[in-house]
Each structure stands twice: as structure tokens, then as C-alpha cells.
Design a protein around this motif. Structure first.
Motif, PDB file in Angstrom:
ATOM      1  N   ILE A  68       0.848  -1.189   0.000  1.00  0.00           N
ATOM      2  CA  ILE A  68       0.000   0.000   0.000  1.00  0.00           C
ATOM      3  C   ILE A  68       0.884   1.240   0.000  1.00  0.00           C
ATOM      4  N   ALA A  69       0.552   2.207  -0.837  1.00  0.00           N
ATOM      5  CA  ALA A  69       1.263   3.492  -0.871  1.00  0.00           C
ATOM      6  C   ALA A  69       0.250   4.598  -0.646  1.00  0.00           C
ATOM      7  N   MET A  70       0.626   5.627   0.135  1.00  0.00           N
ATOM      8  CA  MET A  70      -0.287   6.738   0.426  1.00  0.00           C
ATOM      9  C   MET A  70       0.373   8.067   0.131  1.00  0.00           C
ATOM     10  N   LEU A  71      -0.369   8.928  -0.562  1.00  0.00           N
ATOM     11  CA  LEU A  71       0.044  10.315  -0.776  1.00  0.00           C
ATOM     12  C   LEU A  71      -0.646  11.166   0.278  1.00  0.00           C
ATOM     13  N   GLU A  72       0.137  11.703   1.223  1.00  0.00           N
ATOM     14  CA  GLU A  72      -0.424  12.531   2.283  1.00  0.00           C
ATOM     15  C   GLU A  72      -0.853  13.891   1.731  1.00  0.00           C
ATOM     16  N   GLN A  73      -1.732  14.548   2.484  1.00  0.00           N
ATOM     17  CA  GLN A  73      -2.167  15.884   2.078  1.00  0.00           C
ATOM     18  C   GLN A  73      -1.007  16.871   2.123  1.00  0.00           C
ATOM     19  N   ASP A  74      -0.131  16.729   3.109  1.00  0.00           N
ATOM     20  CA  ASP A  74       1.069  17.571   3.226  1.00  0.00           C
ATOM     21  C   ASP A  74       2.279  16.658   3.414  1.00  0.00           C
ATOM     22  N   PRO A  75       2.809  16.113   2.328  1.00  0.00           N
ATOM     23  CA  PRO A  75       3.883  15.108   2.455  1.00  0.00           C
ATOM     24  C   PRO A  75       5.202  15.732   2.916  1.00  0.00           C
ATOM     25  N   LEU A  76       5.972  14.946   3.646  1.00  0.00           N
ATOM     26  CA  LEU A  76       7.315  15.338   4.077  1.00  0.00           C
ATOM     27  C   LEU A  76       8.325  14.555   3.243  1.00  0.00           C
ATOM     28  N   LEU A  77       9.218  15.278   2.565  1.00  0.00           N
ATOM     29  CA  LEU A  77      10.202  14.631   1.690  1.00  0.00           C
ATOM     30  C   LEU A  77      11.529  14.490   2.420  1.00  0.00           C
ATOM     31  N   PRO A  78      12.313  13.446   2.106  1.00  0.00           N
ATOM     32  CA  PRO A  78      13.618  13.264   2.754  1.00  0.00           C
ATOM     33  C   PRO A  78      14.609  14.320   2.276  1.00  0.00           C
TER      34      PRO A  78
END
Length: 618
Positions: A68-78
């Protein structure tokens, strides 16, 4: 393959139940949309379905080895650059180009705006789930994936998601995307969260689950309205019994007393929509004949220390009272910059701007997150110089902030509730020129529909930029497009016409421009723009004389005629009802004469509407 099976799921917050008794099964290939008002728990449900959050009760089972993969509303990138995060390969390049991410490849991820980070995270997910991708997931979960995408990118994203074999679960305010993505040969469904309840609407094969949900909800609202009418009748009877005095010695009257209290204290469920709660136009300041005029306006920016890049140029634009003007264009084309100039937030680099003396600007921008987290909702509306009053309270209640929510600090609000609060703060100024920059981002479907109804009747002028096609089609009379090279022009056929033009150009020239600087320097100076009633023409060229009413005037007359038709139709219907309910010959004669007059007025209005519609189409 079953990806997730949720049974009897319940989750509550300290002050309310988000959902209870939710049963839903999601298999590979399913299309599932989650809808509900802001704060109803949509994002929370997505996290439960991915295993990131546990429910208070119920069971959530995952398929063996499910990915399962999820795109958050406000994603945090590395940490690192965008190129490091996305990787390389033809699939990455193709997705990045379609989503407008390619110019960001050399930028560190901690220097991206929220919208840019969202597009980069979406590109990563789609590249990993392309044709033959090794890391393909079984279920894709997307939280507001269309936010911060331009209209072309949204169309591309829809086509990409339709072709995927993985299960798709999404929350989105884009009604075009909802309808298209839930109209599938395979199973599609809508999970509706409403006032602590959960409903699952399954579509018939080949039909739209979104349309199925709308039909089912309308039937439920009607049914509950009838139940509420019955409750009121019972309540009146019980109140009359209580006033007469109830004997208190026997068991039966005591039971009757408890029943009376339950009926009287009961009430209708909160259905999320409150009818005409957004009819706030009467509080607006009167707008004079002159609103805003731009003459030869242009804007330039220096990019990375290089020479100034022209974003747009030679814009001649008149905004008249009652105008409904939408500005469209790819991301980075200068839509927000133009809105800032119209609002007086930014001075143009070229040309001049004239503003009417009676203009009061209300600007709802994209930065709802900038609200002070420690100030209460009611104080945000009142501002720092006065205490909240009854008008502030009434305004907040119209936008569904109840007494408890009004005293809550803004940090406790969801993203959609912050957007709703921002609109309240803008309307509290009683503006007559309303400027909306991506107003649909993070708003729920009910709020969107209510906002559209409000703008239909609002007497002031509206200038907006949005990527929501349904919202633009409903609200805007005229569409201005910012073209490559910085030219601006009115688009025949509105948003649909503009998208068709862009599609034709892409077919003729497969190479897509990736940088604003390249676009700005590759084209010569072009024509100006017209909106709210001005003919398009290049600066320095003689403008042709108008041969009739301006487009803005025609649009305003159309709206006025439509409103008059509604009133005239109601008068005709009322007279028909009066004729059917009386047997008095004198009254029948009087009502018959009045009906003939009312019907004649309605016929005239319909004829006038047809003439205006032909003028607008022409």
C-alpha cells in the motif's frame, strides 16, 4: 486479491464521533472515493485503511503481502535534491514532465513550497506504479491529489489513474475527477461520512458511484426531513400534555413523561448543509461604475540572478460591476501575480492600474496555513482591534462553526476548516470585489456547492483562479488564459474550449515547455486581455468600437433575468395552487386574470433570456 477489509470500524474524538459501524472491503482494481464535510474524518479514515492508525473499535484486516502506498495531504520529503528523491529513467522523466516537476530537479527538497512538495511526492508514487514498474503497489491511497495541479495536469492524472490495475482510494474535491474515476467497468464505490455515520454507495456495473451517492443522499435527506416533520407533530402533542399537568404517581405517566422529554429534546441530524446559509451579499458595500482597469500592465521577475523574465505583458483589462472572471494557465504562468496586482498587493512592473473609489477588496489567497495557531476562531474573524460581536457569531454559524468551534484555537482546525475560516474573515470585511486564489483547495463538496450558490447571488465582482473545472464552469462568465510568452486573451468556449486548444497544440507539437523562462522568451509580445466587458487587442493597436453590450453586461443581465424568472415562476405556481384550492367564482375570476398577467411576464422573461443567451454565445 483483497487489499483491506474493514468491519465495524469506529473512531471518536473527545467532542464527537467521526464514524461508527463502517464496513468496507477494497480489492485490487476497485475505485473508492471518500466524501464528507471538512472535519468529518476523511483523512483519518485513509490512515486507518493504510494501517497507519488504529480505530477505537472494529477490525481492519489486510491481505497477505499487500503493498500500500499513500500520498499525504502535506507530504514530508527526505533531505536531498528532487532528482535524488525521484531517481532517473524514462518513466520518471515522463511523469515529471506531465506534472510540471522537471524544472525542480536541482532544487533541495527543503526549499520546496507545499504545493511543489505535493507534486514531487505524487510524481514519485506514479513513477513507481507505471507500466512494468518493479515497485508497483496493490493499493494507492491519495489525499487531495489534484491540489496544486493545473488543468492539463489534472486531465493527465485522471487518465493515468484510470489505467492503473491497483486499487485506488482517494479524497478529492474535484467533481470531474470523482465522476470519471468512479465510473468503471469494475467495482467502484463512495464511502460517505456524515455526522458520525458511515454509508457505502456501490455503483452498478458501468455507472458512476459518485452519481449513485448523490442520488442516495438526496433520498436520505428527504426521508429524514419527513421524519423530522413527524417528530415535530409528536413534540407539539407532548408539550400540550405537559402543560395540562401530568399525574406523577403511576408508572404509565412517568414513562409518558420520559417519552415527552426525549421527543422534545430530540432534533434533526446535522446533514452538513444548511440550505441558504451563505446568502451574505446584502452586507456588501455598494460598488460604483468603475471597479478596476489595467492599462498595458506587465510583470517581470529575475530568476536565479539572471536577467528579468517577463511573466505577462500588455494586459488591457476592465473589470465591471458584477463581473465573473476566471484566470487560467499552467502553473507558474503568473495567475497569482495578476491577482495580487488587481488586489493592490503588488505594483506592476509595466503599465498602470486604476481603481474605483468605492472598491473594497476581499482577497482569499492560498495561505490558510498562515493563521495564528493560538488565536481563537472568533477572534480571528473580529481582528485585533475589537471584540467579537453578534454579527461575527452569526457569520461563523453560517459557515458551520458552532459555539464550541468558535472558541477553539485555529491550530485545532483541519485544512478544510482553515480554508472555510479564511473565507469568513474575507467576507467579514463586506467587500464588493472578491478575489479568490484557488478557493476550492481543501474544501469539502458541500461547502463548494454552497459557495457556488453564494456567488450566484452575490452582487459584487469576482476574479478568481482555480483548477477546479466544475467550479469554473459554474461561477465564471469569462475566462482569460495566460499563454506561453506572457500574452493574455479571452478564450472562446470557456475552460473546456481552452483545454481543447491546449490538447490540439500538444498533438501538433509533442515537445512540452518545462521552464517559465523558456516560455517567456520564446514568444513575441502578444495581445492584451479582455474580461468583464472589454474587447481584446494589442497595446498600441486601435481598439475596435463595440457594436453592442459588453460580455460582462450580457452576463450580468442573464443572471438578473434568471433571478426574475425564478420569482415569476413561483408567482405562476402560487396562482395555480390558489385556483385549485378555491371554488369561489369571484376569486377564480380574479386569480385567473392574475395568472394570465403572471404567465405573460414569465413568457417575456424567457424570451429575453434566450436573446441574451444567443448574444453571449455569439
Amino acid at each position: 486479491m483483497i487489499c483491506v477489509d474493514a468491519s465495524g470500524v469506529r473512531l471518536a474524538q473527545p467532542d464527537k464521533v467521526l464514524f461508527d459501524g463502517l464496513d468496507v472491503t477494497i480489492s485490487r482494481g476497485d475505485r473508492v472515493a471518500v466524501v464528507g464535510v471538512n472535519g468529518s474524518g476523511k483523512t483519518t479514515l485513509l490512515r486507518i485503511l493504510t494501517g497507519a492508525l488504529r480505530p477505537d473499535s472494529g477490525e481492519v484486516r489486510f491481505g497477505r503481502g499487500v503493498r500500500i502506498a499513500m500520498l499525504e495531504q502535506d507530504p514530508l520529503l527526505p533531505p536531498g535534491t528532487v532528482a535524488d528523491y525521484l531517481g532517473d529513467g524514462w518513466e520518471v522523466a515522463a511523469v515529471a514532465t506531465s506534472l510540471g516537476v522537471l524544472p525542480l530537479f536541482d532544487r533541495p527538497t527543503d526549499q520546496l513550497s507545499g504545493g511543489q512538495a505535493k507534486r514531487v511526492a505524487l510524481a514519485k508514487m506514479l513513477a513507481e506504479n507505471g507500466v512494468g514498474a518493479a515497485a508497483e503497489h496493490d493499493m494507492i491511497v491519495l489525499d487531495e491529489p489534484t491540489n496544486h495541479l493545473d488543468l492539463e495536469a489534472i486531465e493527465w492524472l485522471e487518465a493515468r489513474l484510470v489505467s492503473m490495475s491497483a486499487a485506488l482510494v482517494l479524497v478529492t474535491h474535484d467533481r470531474h475527477a470523482l465522476d470519471r474515476l468512479t465510473t468503471q467497468v469494475g467495482p467502484s464505490k463512495v464511502v460517505e461520512l456524515d455526522a458520525g455515520r458511515a454509508f457505502v454507495h456501490q455503483a452498478a456495473k458501468g455507472s458512476s458511484a459518485y452519481a449513485t451517492y448523490l442520488d442516495a443522499r438526496a433520498e436520505r435527506v428527504d426521508r429524514e426531513a419527513k421524519e423530522e416533520s413527524t417528530r415535530k407533530i409528536l413534540a407539539r402533542k407532548e408539550l400540550a400534555w405537559l402543560r395540562r399537568g401530568a399525574p406523577a404517581r403511576s408508572t404509565k405517566p412517568k414513562a409518558r413523561l420520559r417519552s415527552a422529554n426525549e421527543i422534545v429534546s430530540g432534533g434533526p441530524r446535522d446533514l452538513g448543509v444548511r440550505g441558504n446559509d451563505l446568502e451574505l451579499g446584502a452586507g456588501s458595500t455598494r460598488l460604483g461604475n468603475q471597479v478596476v482597469e489595467l492599462v498595458g500592465v506587465g510583470q517581470r521577475f529575475a530568476v536565479d540572478g539572471s536577467d528579468a523574465v517577463t511573466v505577462f505583458r500588455d494586459v488591457d483589462l476592465v473589470i465591471e460591476p458584477g463581473a465573473r472572471l476566471a484566470v487560467v494557465g499552467p502553473n507558474g504562468s503568473g495567475k497569482t501575480t495578476l491577482l495580487d496586482i488587481i488586489a493592490g498587493r503588488r505594483a506592476p512592473a509595466l503599465g498602470q492600474m486604476k481603481v474605483g473609489s468605492t472598491v473594497v477588496v476581499g482577497y482569499a489567497d492560498q495561505h490558510a496555513a498562515s493563521l495564528d495557531p493560538d488565536i481563537t476562531v472568533r477572534q480571528m474573524v473580529a481582528g485585533p482591534l475589537r471584540e467579537p460581536d453578534h454579527e461575527d457569531k452569526a457569520l461563523l454559524e453560517r459557515f458551520w462553526f458552532d459555539s464550541t468551534a468558535q472558541y477553539a484555537p485555529t491550530r485545532m482546525l483541519s485544512g478544510g476548516e482553515k480554508r472555510r475560516l479564511q473565507l469568513v474573515m474575507v467576507l467579514a470585511r463586506k467587500p464588493n470585489l472578491l478575489i479568490l486564489d484557488e478557493p476550492t483547495n481543501d474544501l469539502d463538496l458541500d461547502t463548494l456547492r454552497s459557495l457556488e450558490e453564494f456567488l450566484d447571488d452575490w452582487p459584487g465582482a469576482v476574479v478568481l483562479a482555480s483548477h477546479d473545472r466544475a467550479f469554473l464552469d459554474r461561477v465564471a462568465d469569462h475566462v482569460l488564459a495566460i499563454e506561453p510568452g506572457g500574452t493574455m486573451r479571452r478564450v472562446p468556449g470557456g475552460v473546456t474550449g481552452w483545454l481543447e486548444e491546449r490538447s490540439t497544440r500538444r498533438s501538433a507539437s509533442p515537445v512540452r515547455t518545462t521552464k517559465v523562462a523558456d516560455a517567456a522568451t520564446s514568444s513575441s509580445a502578444g495581445a492584451g486581455a479582455s474580461g468583464g466587458g472589454v474587447a481584446a487587442g494589442s497595446r498600441g493597436k486601435q481598439k475596435q468600437a463595440s457594436s453592442g453590450p459588453s460580455p460582462s453586461t450580457i452576463g450580468r443581465r442573464l443572471r438578473e433575468t434568471e433571478q426574475a424568472m425564478v420569482k415569476a415562476q413561483k408567482r405562476v405556481d402560487d396562482l395555480h395552487a390558489e385556483l385549485a384550492s378555491t371554488a369561489d367564482h369571484v376569486v377564480l375570476a380574479q386569480r385567473g386574470e392574475a395568472l394570465a398577467v403572471a404567465q405573460g411576464e414569465l413568457d417575456e422573461l424567457e424570451a429575453r433570456w434566450l436573446e441574451l443567451a444567443e448574444l453571449q454565445d455569439g
